[in-house]
Design a protein around this motif. Structure first.
Motif, PDB file in Angstrom:
ATOM      1  N   MET A 309       0.751  -1.041  -0.019  1.00  0.00           N
ATOM      2  CA  MET A 309       0.188   0.060   0.009  1.00  0.00           C
ATOM      3  C   MET A 309       0.934   1.382   0.104  1.00  0.00           C
ATOM      4  SD  MET A 309      -2.697  -1.505  -0.345  1.00  0.00           S
ATOM      5  CE  MET A 309      -3.902  -0.185  -0.484  1.00  0.00           C
ATOM      6  N   GLY A 310       0.448   2.164  -0.790  1.00  0.00           N
ATOM      7  CA  GLY A 310       1.169   3.707  -0.887  1.00  0.00           C
ATOM      8  C   GLY A 310       2.104   3.427  -1.911  1.00  0.00           C
ATOM      9  N   PHE A 311       2.155   2.154  -2.694  1.00  0.00           N
ATOM     10  CA  PHE A 311       3.163   2.079  -3.674  1.00  0.00           C
ATOM     11  C   PHE A 311       2.235   2.063  -5.074  1.00  0.00           C
ATOM     12  CE2 PHE A 311       6.288   1.632  -1.062  1.00  0.00           C
ATOM     13  CZ  PHE A 311       7.720   1.690  -1.662  1.00  0.00           C
ATOM     14  N   GLY A 312       2.754   2.625  -6.249  1.00  0.00           N
ATOM     15  CA  GLY A 312       2.126   2.617  -7.593  1.00  0.00           C
ATOM     16  C   GLY A 312       0.781   3.521  -7.876  1.00  0.00           C
ATOM     17  N   HIS A 313       0.651   3.937  -8.870  1.00  0.00           N
ATOM     18  CA  HIS A 313      -0.323   4.719  -9.294  1.00  0.00           C
ATOM     19  C   HIS A 313      -0.762   4.371 -10.919  1.00  0.00           C
ATOM     20  CE1 HIS A 313      -2.536   8.657  -9.777  1.00  0.00           C
ATOM     21  NE2 HIS A 313      -2.256   8.453  -8.613  1.00  0.00           N
ATOM     22  N   ARG A 322       3.967  14.669  -5.118  1.00  0.00           N
ATOM     23  CA  ARG A 322       3.208  14.812  -3.926  1.00  0.00           C
ATOM     24  C   ARG A 322       4.088  14.168  -2.773  1.00  0.00           C
ATOM     25  NH1 ARG A 322      -2.533  13.103  -5.282  1.00  0.00           N
ATOM     26  NH2 ARG A 322      -1.206  11.167  -5.813  1.00  0.00           N
ATOM     27  N   ALA A 323       4.638  13.037  -3.122  1.00  0.00           N
ATOM     28  CA  ALA A 323       5.219  12.169  -1.985  1.00  0.00           C
ATOM     29  C   ALA A 323       6.553  12.937  -1.615  1.00  0.00           C
ATOM     30  CB  ALA A 323       5.468  10.687  -2.760  1.00  0.00           C
ATOM     31  N   TYR A 367       6.109   3.427  -7.824  1.00  0.00           N
ATOM     32  CA  TYR A 367       6.994   4.326  -6.775  1.00  0.00           C
ATOM     33  C   TYR A 367       6.151   4.648  -5.613  1.00  0.00           C
ATOM     34  CZ  TYR A 367      10.334   5.077 -10.707  1.00  0.00           C
ATOM     35  OH  TYR A 367      11.390   5.098 -11.561  1.00  0.00           O
ATOM     36  N   PRO A 368       6.736   5.235  -4.564  1.00  0.00           N
ATOM     37  CA  PRO A 368       5.723   5.528  -3.484  1.00  0.00           C
ATOM     38  C   PRO A 368       4.892   6.874  -4.050  1.00  0.00           C
ATOM     39  CG  PRO A 368       7.997   5.834  -2.833  1.00  0.00           C
ATOM     40  CD  PRO A 368       7.942   5.237  -4.200  1.00  0.00           C
ATOM     41  N   ASN A 369       3.455   6.713  -3.540  1.00  0.00           N
ATOM     42  CA  ASN A 369       2.768   7.808  -3.743  1.00  0.00           C
ATOM     43  C   ASN A 369       2.287   8.693  -2.501  1.00  0.00           C
ATOM     44  OD1 ASN A 369       0.470   6.531  -2.497  1.00  0.00           O
ATOM     45  ND2 ASN A 369       0.261   5.124  -4.017  1.00  0.00           N
ATOM     46  N   VAL A 370       1.470   9.590  -2.959  1.00  0.00           N
ATOM     47  CA  VAL A 370       1.207  10.573  -1.784  1.00  0.00           C
ATOM     48  C   VAL A 370       0.924   9.988  -0.579  1.00  0.00           C
ATOM     49  CG1 VAL A 370      -1.039  10.909  -2.547  1.00  0.00           C
ATOM     50  CG2 VAL A 370       0.211  12.802  -1.447  1.00  0.00           C
ATOM     51  N   ASP A 371       0.291   8.702  -0.616  1.00  0.00           N
ATOM     52  CA  ASP A 371      -0.317   8.377   0.781  1.00  0.00           C
ATOM     53  C   ASP A 371       0.579   7.587   1.527  1.00  0.00           C
ATOM     54  OD1 ASP A 371      -2.864   9.051   0.400  1.00  0.00           O
ATOM     55  OD2 ASP A 371      -3.393   7.342  -0.842  1.00  0.00           O
ATOM     56  N   PHE A 372       1.923   7.207   1.121  1.00  0.00           N
ATOM     57  CA  PHE A 372       2.977   6.729   1.604  1.00  0.00           C
ATOM     58  C   PHE A 372       3.508   7.402   2.947  1.00  0.00           C
ATOM     59  CE2 PHE A 372       7.187   4.589   1.939  1.00  0.00           C
ATOM     60  CZ  PHE A 372       6.853   3.316   2.297  1.00  0.00           C
TER      61      PHE A 372
END
Ligand code: CMC
Length: 436
Positions: A309-313, A322-323, A367-372
């Motif tokens: 979770m928090g990876f990929g988009h 944003r990350a 890659y890590p996304n904003v939620d990470f």
């Protein structure tokens, strides 16, 4: 409109079975890939397109937000997200998203006043809250109470009246934080805290969340800045699932409160806004650095439903810009709170390091996304995990309402009505129950 009609390029599509051909215009926006205008496809060729998940489908023309997922670029009305996060504030960004330009000083002051004027909610709404169980998920409560706003603010539900549309927009931007904080207070059994219009948008939100009548609550500037930045980063993200939901709901002529409530429902899912809550739960489940390889292995296993979770988009195939801002903010918040060794942050950084070197993640550009990082920030500030998606909803309300307004002003707007590839039974006669 942009010079899209003058692009001149066309694509010829031929049905090899019937030999029929149709020439379709290729349109150019101001940035980003060209799009093929398929509106004449069915009348010219007798076929529909098939694109589950809208992997290759543009659903509307928009001037609000631009993303270049390969380059990791996010622009609101042309302005890079990093510059806005560093130099602007949430209400200024809200003005930008709604009206298309940064405000002058006077325009900004008026806008802040217009929004702030609406922060209180109808007293009857407090009774509405009492119908919920105290242990209800705050997103469930928010879906309900935001939808219920259409039952309270009749004077701003006429979608054909531009002034009413703007009043509804102000009301939503102003009241969703109040309702979100009320959902939190209700879950704790604490009294609702009224908004304070002398505070900034982020300060007021922290005040409504964490103040109690028995004590003075002083808002930390570092923490309110972090929340403001988090709101800016989440304010809009072009045609994502919840925004498309808002547009689709609005395309039928539904009122804005009902449409935003639909957007909140769509945001709730773990593949969308629910991811920041899921990241924190995942980090807690992993527990220690030595268990990371086990979870990386599970994320790669196609027979295991576990995902990192928090990876990929869907759009970013590069570092989510944003990350990067969230990562910096995370360190600022932990410093301010005097949290030296936050095990979850250490775990997150190690997980990020390992995943970014792993062939599976590298090959798929995950890659890590904003939620990470946002979950770690919010946890450190005292927000419980089940409130994280609510924070996202507070911020995204302005994006939803800006996109909804844009749609309402679009002369080409029609009710959204996709087609399908039917694979069910052919026509057959009803069989009486005794013969089945
Ligand atoms: N962990 C492991 N594998 C993954 C992940 C992940 N987080 N994300 C994608 N993959 C794999 C997926 O299994 C597939 O592999 P293969 O090609 O071998 O079948 C490939 O990468 C492409 O994935 P996809 O599911 O086709 O990509 P998508 O664009 O449909 O999904 C996503 C995008 C965000 C739903 C997905 O990456 C995901 O579930 N990520 C975790 C949830 C998350 O962090 N969501 C927050 C998104 S950012 C906030 C927001 O905008 O709401």
């Amino acid at each position: 409109m942009h010079d899209k009609a003058n692009a001149g390029a066309t694509a010829t599509v031929t049905n090899s079975q019937t030999g029929q051909s149709v020439e379709l215009p290729i349109l150019s926006g101001s940035m980003g890939p060209q799009v093929m205008d398929i509106r004449k496809l069915y009348s010219g060729l007798g076929v529909f397109t098939f694109d589950p998940g809208y992997m290759a489908t543009g659903s509307c023309e928009s001037k609000i937000t631009f993303i270049d997922g390969d380059e990791g670029v996010l622009l609101y009305r042309g302005y890079p997200i990093q510059q806005l996060a560093e130099k602007s504030d949430f209400l200024e960004v809200s003005y930008l998203l709604l009206y298309g330009e940064l405000p002058t000083e006077a325009q900004k002051a008026k806008f802040v006043r217009d929004v702030t004027y609406h922060t209180m909610v109808h007293e009857q709404i407090t009774y509405f809250f009492r119908g919920f169980r105290r242990d209800a998920h705050p997103m469930a409560v928010l879906c309900g109470v935001v939808g219920a706003m259409s039952a309270f603010y009749h004077d701003s539900t006429d979608i054909n009246d531009e002034r009413q549309r703007m009043v509804a927009s102000f009301r939503l931007i102003a009241k969703v934080p109040t309702l979100a904080a009320m959902a939190y207070k209700y879950s704790l059994g604490q009294p609702f805290i009224h908004p304070r219009n002398d505070l900034t948008y982020a300060e007021n939100f922290l005040h409504m969340m964490f103040a109690v009548p028995a004590e003075e609550y002083v808002v930390s500037p570092v923490l309110s800045r972090a929340i403001d930045r988090l709101f800016i980063l989440h304010a809009d993200h072009e045609q994502n699932a919840s925004t498309s939901t808002v547009r689709l709901a609005g395309s039928s002529g539904a009122n804005p409160f009902a449409c935003i409530s639909a957007g909140i429902a769509s945001l709730w899912g773990p593949a969308h806004g629910g991811a920041n809550e899921a990241v924190l739960r995942m980090l807690e489940e992993i527990g220690s650095v030595d268990r990371i390889p086990e979870f990386i292995k599970r994320a790669k296993d196609k027979d295991d439903s576990f995902r990192l979770m928090g990876f990929g988009h869907r759009v970013y195939k590069n570092y989510d810009p944003r990350a990067t801002v969230m990562r910096e903010t995370c360190h600022e918040v932990l410093d301010e709170l005097g949290i030296k060794d936050e095990p979850l942050l250490e775990l997150a950084m190690e997980l990020e390091r390992i995943a970014l070197e792993d062939e599976y993640f590298v090959d798929r550009k995950l890659y890590p996304n904003v939620d990470f990082y946002s979950g770690i920030i919010l946890k450190a500030m005292g927000f419980p995990a089940h409130l994280f998606t609510v924070m996202f909803a507070v911020a995204r309300t302005v994006g939803w309402i800006a996109q909804w307004n844009e749609m309402m002003n679009d002369p080409t707007q029609k009710i959204g009505r996709p087609r399908q590839l039917y694979t069910g039974a052919g026509p057959r006669d009803y069989v009486p129950v005794e013969q089945r």
